[in-house]
Design a protein around this motif. Structure first.
Motif, PDB file in Angstrom:
ATOM      1  N   LYS A  45       0.851  -1.124   0.164  1.00  0.00           N
ATOM      2  CA  LYS A  45       0.017   0.044  -0.015  1.00  0.00           C
ATOM      3  C   LYS A  45       0.625   1.150   0.109  1.00  0.00           C
ATOM      4  CE  LYS A  45      -3.900  -2.103   0.915  1.00  0.00           C
ATOM      5  NZ  LYS A  45      -3.597  -3.466   0.445  1.00  0.00           N
ATOM      6  N   GLY A  46       2.190   1.365   0.168  1.00  0.00           N
ATOM      7  CA  GLY A  46       2.963   2.375   0.207  1.00  0.00           C
ATOM      8  C   GLY A  46       3.047   3.190  -0.981  1.00  0.00           C
ATOM      9  N   LYS A  47       2.608   4.387  -0.858  1.00  0.00           N
ATOM     10  CA  LYS A  47       2.766   5.327  -2.042  1.00  0.00           C
ATOM     11  C   LYS A  47       3.787   6.397  -1.796  1.00  0.00           C
ATOM     12  CE  LYS A  47      -1.861   4.737  -3.458  1.00  0.00           C
ATOM     13  NZ  LYS A  47      -3.122   5.229  -3.829  1.00  0.00           N
ATOM     14  N   THR A  48       4.912   6.423  -2.315  1.00  0.00           N
ATOM     15  CA  THR A  48       6.072   7.300  -2.234  1.00  0.00           C
ATOM     16  C   THR A  48       6.231   8.196  -3.506  1.00  0.00           C
ATOM     17  OG1 THR A  48       7.772   5.719  -3.256  1.00  0.00           O
ATOM     18  CG2 THR A  48       7.362   5.671  -0.825  1.00  0.00           C
ATOM     19  N   ALA A  49       6.977   9.318  -3.303  1.00  0.00           N
ATOM     20  CA  ALA A  49       7.138   9.933  -4.536  1.00  0.00           C
ATOM     21  C   ALA A  49       7.769   9.146  -5.759  1.00  0.00           C
ATOM     22  CB  ALA A  49       7.926  11.113  -4.207  1.00  0.00           C
ATOM     23  N   ASP A  50       8.856   8.530  -5.378  1.00  0.00           N
ATOM     24  CA  ASP A  50       9.340   7.525  -6.212  1.00  0.00           C
ATOM     25  C   ASP A  50       8.400   6.655  -7.304  1.00  0.00           C
ATOM     26  OD1 ASP A  50      11.718   8.679  -5.978  1.00  0.00           O
ATOM     27  OD2 ASP A  50      12.549   7.065  -4.544  1.00  0.00           O
ATOM     28  N   LYS A  51       7.429   6.098  -6.472  1.00  0.00           N
ATOM     29  CA  LYS A  51       6.645   5.118  -7.148  1.00  0.00           C
ATOM     30  C   LYS A  51       5.488   5.717  -7.936  1.00  0.00           C
ATOM     31  CE  LYS A  51       6.691   1.494  -3.748  1.00  0.00           C
ATOM     32  NZ  LYS A  51       5.949   0.402  -2.948  1.00  0.00           N
ATOM     33  N   LEU A  52       5.089   7.352  -7.577  1.00  0.00           N
ATOM     34  CA  LEU A  52       4.069   8.078  -8.053  1.00  0.00           C
ATOM     35  C   LEU A  52       4.670   8.588  -9.510  1.00  0.00           C
ATOM     36  CD1 LEU A  52       1.979   9.345  -5.205  1.00  0.00           C
ATOM     37  CD2 LEU A  52       1.572   7.437  -6.739  1.00  0.00           C
ATOM     38  N   GLU A  53       6.010   8.774  -9.493  1.00  0.00           N
ATOM     39  CA  GLU A  53       6.606   9.519 -10.611  1.00  0.00           C
ATOM     40  C   GLU A  53       6.549   8.573 -11.704  1.00  0.00           C
ATOM     41  OE1 GLU A  53      11.274  10.725 -11.682  1.00  0.00           O
ATOM     42  OE2 GLU A  53      10.721  10.782  -9.733  1.00  0.00           O
ATOM     43  N   THR A  54       6.263   9.394 -13.099  1.00  0.00           N
ATOM     44  CA  THR A  54       6.196   8.818 -14.513  1.00  0.00           C
ATOM     45  C   THR A  54       7.642   8.173 -14.750  1.00  0.00           C
ATOM     46  OG1 THR A  54       4.670  10.330 -14.959  1.00  0.00           O
ATOM     47  CG2 THR A  54       5.290   9.228 -16.478  1.00  0.00           C
ATOM     48  N   PHE A  55       7.391   6.862 -15.316  1.00  0.00           N
ATOM     49  CA  PHE A  55       8.202   6.241 -15.812  1.00  0.00           C
ATOM     50  C   PHE A  55       8.355   5.908 -17.220  1.00  0.00           C
ATOM     51  CE2 PHE A  55      10.562   2.331 -16.805  1.00  0.00           C
ATOM     52  CZ  PHE A  55      11.876   2.329 -16.388  1.00  0.00           C
ATOM     53  N   ALA A  56       9.443   6.381 -17.862  1.00  0.00           N
ATOM     54  CA  ALA A  56       9.328   6.192 -19.423  1.00  0.00           C
ATOM     55  C   ALA A  56      10.773   5.745 -19.893  1.00  0.00           C
ATOM     56  CB  ALA A  56       9.053   7.334 -20.138  1.00  0.00           C
ATOM     57  N   SER A  57      11.033   4.263 -19.681  1.00  0.00           N
ATOM     58  CA  SER A  57      12.116   3.388 -20.190  1.00  0.00           C
ATOM     59  C   SER A  57      13.636   4.190 -19.549  1.00  0.00           C
ATOM     60  CB  SER A  57      12.142   3.697 -21.812  1.00  0.00           C
ATOM     61  OG  SER A  57      10.991   3.216 -22.099  1.00  0.00           O
ATOM     62  N   GLY A  58      13.435   4.556 -18.184  1.00  0.00           N
ATOM     63  CA  GLY A  58      14.584   5.069 -17.861  1.00  0.00           C
ATOM     64  C   GLY A  58      15.015   6.226 -18.052  1.00  0.00           C
ATOM     65  N   ILE A  59      14.406   7.205 -18.974  1.00  0.00           N
ATOM     66  CA  ILE A  59      14.428   8.221 -19.306  1.00  0.00           C
ATOM     67  C   ILE A  59      13.621   9.465 -18.247  1.00  0.00           C
ATOM     68  CG2 ILE A  59      14.521  10.117 -21.073  1.00  0.00           C
ATOM     69  CD1 ILE A  59      14.675   7.800 -22.907  1.00  0.00           C
ATOM     70  N   GLU A  60      14.450  10.260 -17.670  1.00  0.00           N
ATOM     71  CA  GLU A  60      13.486  11.141 -16.807  1.00  0.00           C
ATOM     72  C   GLU A  60      12.756  12.098 -17.745  1.00  0.00           C
ATOM     73  OE1 GLU A  60      15.197  14.005 -13.922  1.00  0.00           O
ATOM     74  OE2 GLU A  60      16.759  12.299 -13.283  1.00  0.00           O
ATOM     75  N   SER A  61      11.659  12.324 -17.254  1.00  0.00           N
ATOM     76  CA  SER A  61      10.416  12.788 -17.904  1.00  0.00           C
ATOM     77  C   SER A  61      10.790  14.367 -17.868  1.00  0.00           C
ATOM     78  CB  SER A  61       9.099  12.788 -17.958  1.00  0.00           C
ATOM     79  OG  SER A  61       8.886  12.632 -16.436  1.00  0.00           O
ATOM     80  N   HIS A  62      10.551  15.437 -18.816  1.00  0.00           N
ATOM     81  CA  HIS A  62      10.758  16.701 -18.620  1.00  0.00           C
ATOM     82  C   HIS A  62       9.835  17.405 -19.629  1.00  0.00           C
ATOM     83  CE1 HIS A  62      13.533  15.633 -21.659  1.00  0.00           C
ATOM     84  NE2 HIS A  62      13.592  16.923 -22.167  1.00  0.00           N
ATOM     85  N   GLY A  63       9.067  18.466 -19.136  1.00  0.00           N
ATOM     86  CA  GLY A  63       8.343  19.374 -20.197  1.00  0.00           C
ATOM     87  C   GLY A  63       6.640  18.619 -19.956  1.00  0.00           C
ATOM     88  N   ASP A  64       5.902  19.362 -21.152  1.00  0.00           N
ATOM     89  CA  ASP A  64       4.666  18.880 -21.030  1.00  0.00           C
ATOM     90  C   ASP A  64       4.555  17.815 -22.131  1.00  0.00           C
ATOM     91  OD1 ASP A  64       2.059  18.894 -20.612  1.00  0.00           O
ATOM     92  OD2 ASP A  64       1.483  20.904 -21.728  1.00  0.00           O
ATOM     93  N   ALA A  65       3.391  17.008 -21.921  1.00  0.00           N
ATOM     94  CA  ALA A  65       3.168  15.846 -23.016  1.00  0.00           C
ATOM     95  C   ALA A  65       2.502  16.423 -24.047  1.00  0.00           C
ATOM     96  CB  ALA A  65       2.473  14.593 -22.184  1.00  0.00           C
ATOM     97  N   ARG A  66       2.027  17.687 -23.835  1.00  0.00           N
ATOM     98  CA  ARG A  66       0.867  18.329 -25.008  1.00  0.00           C
ATOM     99  C   ARG A  66       1.813  19.060 -26.050  1.00  0.00           C
ATOM    100  NH1 ARG A  66      -3.030  14.668 -24.580  1.00  0.00           N
ATOM    101  NH2 ARG A  66      -3.869  14.530 -22.605  1.00  0.00           N
ATOM    102  N   GLN A  67       2.855  18.653 -26.011  1.00  0.00           N
ATOM    103  CA  GLN A  67       3.739  19.674 -27.299  1.00  0.00           C
ATOM    104  C   GLN A  67       3.390  19.337 -28.582  1.00  0.00           C
ATOM    105  OE1 GLN A  67       7.706  18.426 -26.548  1.00  0.00           O
ATOM    106  NE2 GLN A  67       7.861  19.782 -24.211  1.00  0.00           N
ATOM    107  N   PRO A  68       3.215  20.186 -29.580  1.00  0.00           N
ATOM    108  CA  PRO A  68       2.732  19.872 -30.869  1.00  0.00           C
ATOM    109  C   PRO A  68       3.815  18.897 -31.604  1.00  0.00           C
ATOM    110  CG  PRO A  68       3.753  22.139 -30.599  1.00  0.00           C
ATOM    111  CD  PRO A  68       3.665  21.660 -29.319  1.00  0.00           C
TER     112      PRO A  68
END
Length: 132
Positions: A45-68
């Protein structure tokens, strides 16, 4: 005579003939519900900041997903799917080319001609040119 009538009556589609299918569907639904319920109750049941972070193949996400995104990307993707599906239609001909004879060969030549006309049209329109 009565034997054939009795046999025809037992082969008729009745609700009883579908009982095994409904039973299997019921067991599958029960299994799914029990499995999901068990994982929900027994899982961590543990929800930590690391678990809630978006994971995309080991690459840190940055910016908005709604870029043209350039329309050229979508155009090339759609054209790839279109031509890929057209190439799939060559497989049945390759399997049955002897049985189809000259009529089949002429049909495939027509198919290739239409295929090439579409490809030439795409090239003339510049759909595959990335630099504008």
């Amino acid at each position: 005579m009565d034997f054939f009538l009795l046999q025809a009556a037992t082969n008729a589609n009745t609700a009883a003939n579908y009982f095994p299918i409904w039973l299997q569907l019921l067991f599958a639904a029960i299994f799914v519900v029990l499995t999901l319920g068990a994982t929900h109750l027994l899982g961590p049941k543990g929800k930590t900041a690391d678990k809630l972070e978006t994971f995309a193949s080991g690459i840190e996400s940055h910016g908005d997903a709604r870029q043209p995104v350039a329309i050229k990307y979508f155009l090339v993707a759609i054209l790839f799917v279109l031509f890929d599906v057209e190439v799939i239609f060559f497989y049945p001909y390759a399997i049955n080319f002897r049985g189809l004879g000259w009529n089949g060969f002429m049909a495939v030549l027509m198919f290739v001609a239409f295929f090439l006309c579409g490809f030439i049209y795409i090239i003339k329109k510049g759909a595959l040119n990335w630099e504008d």
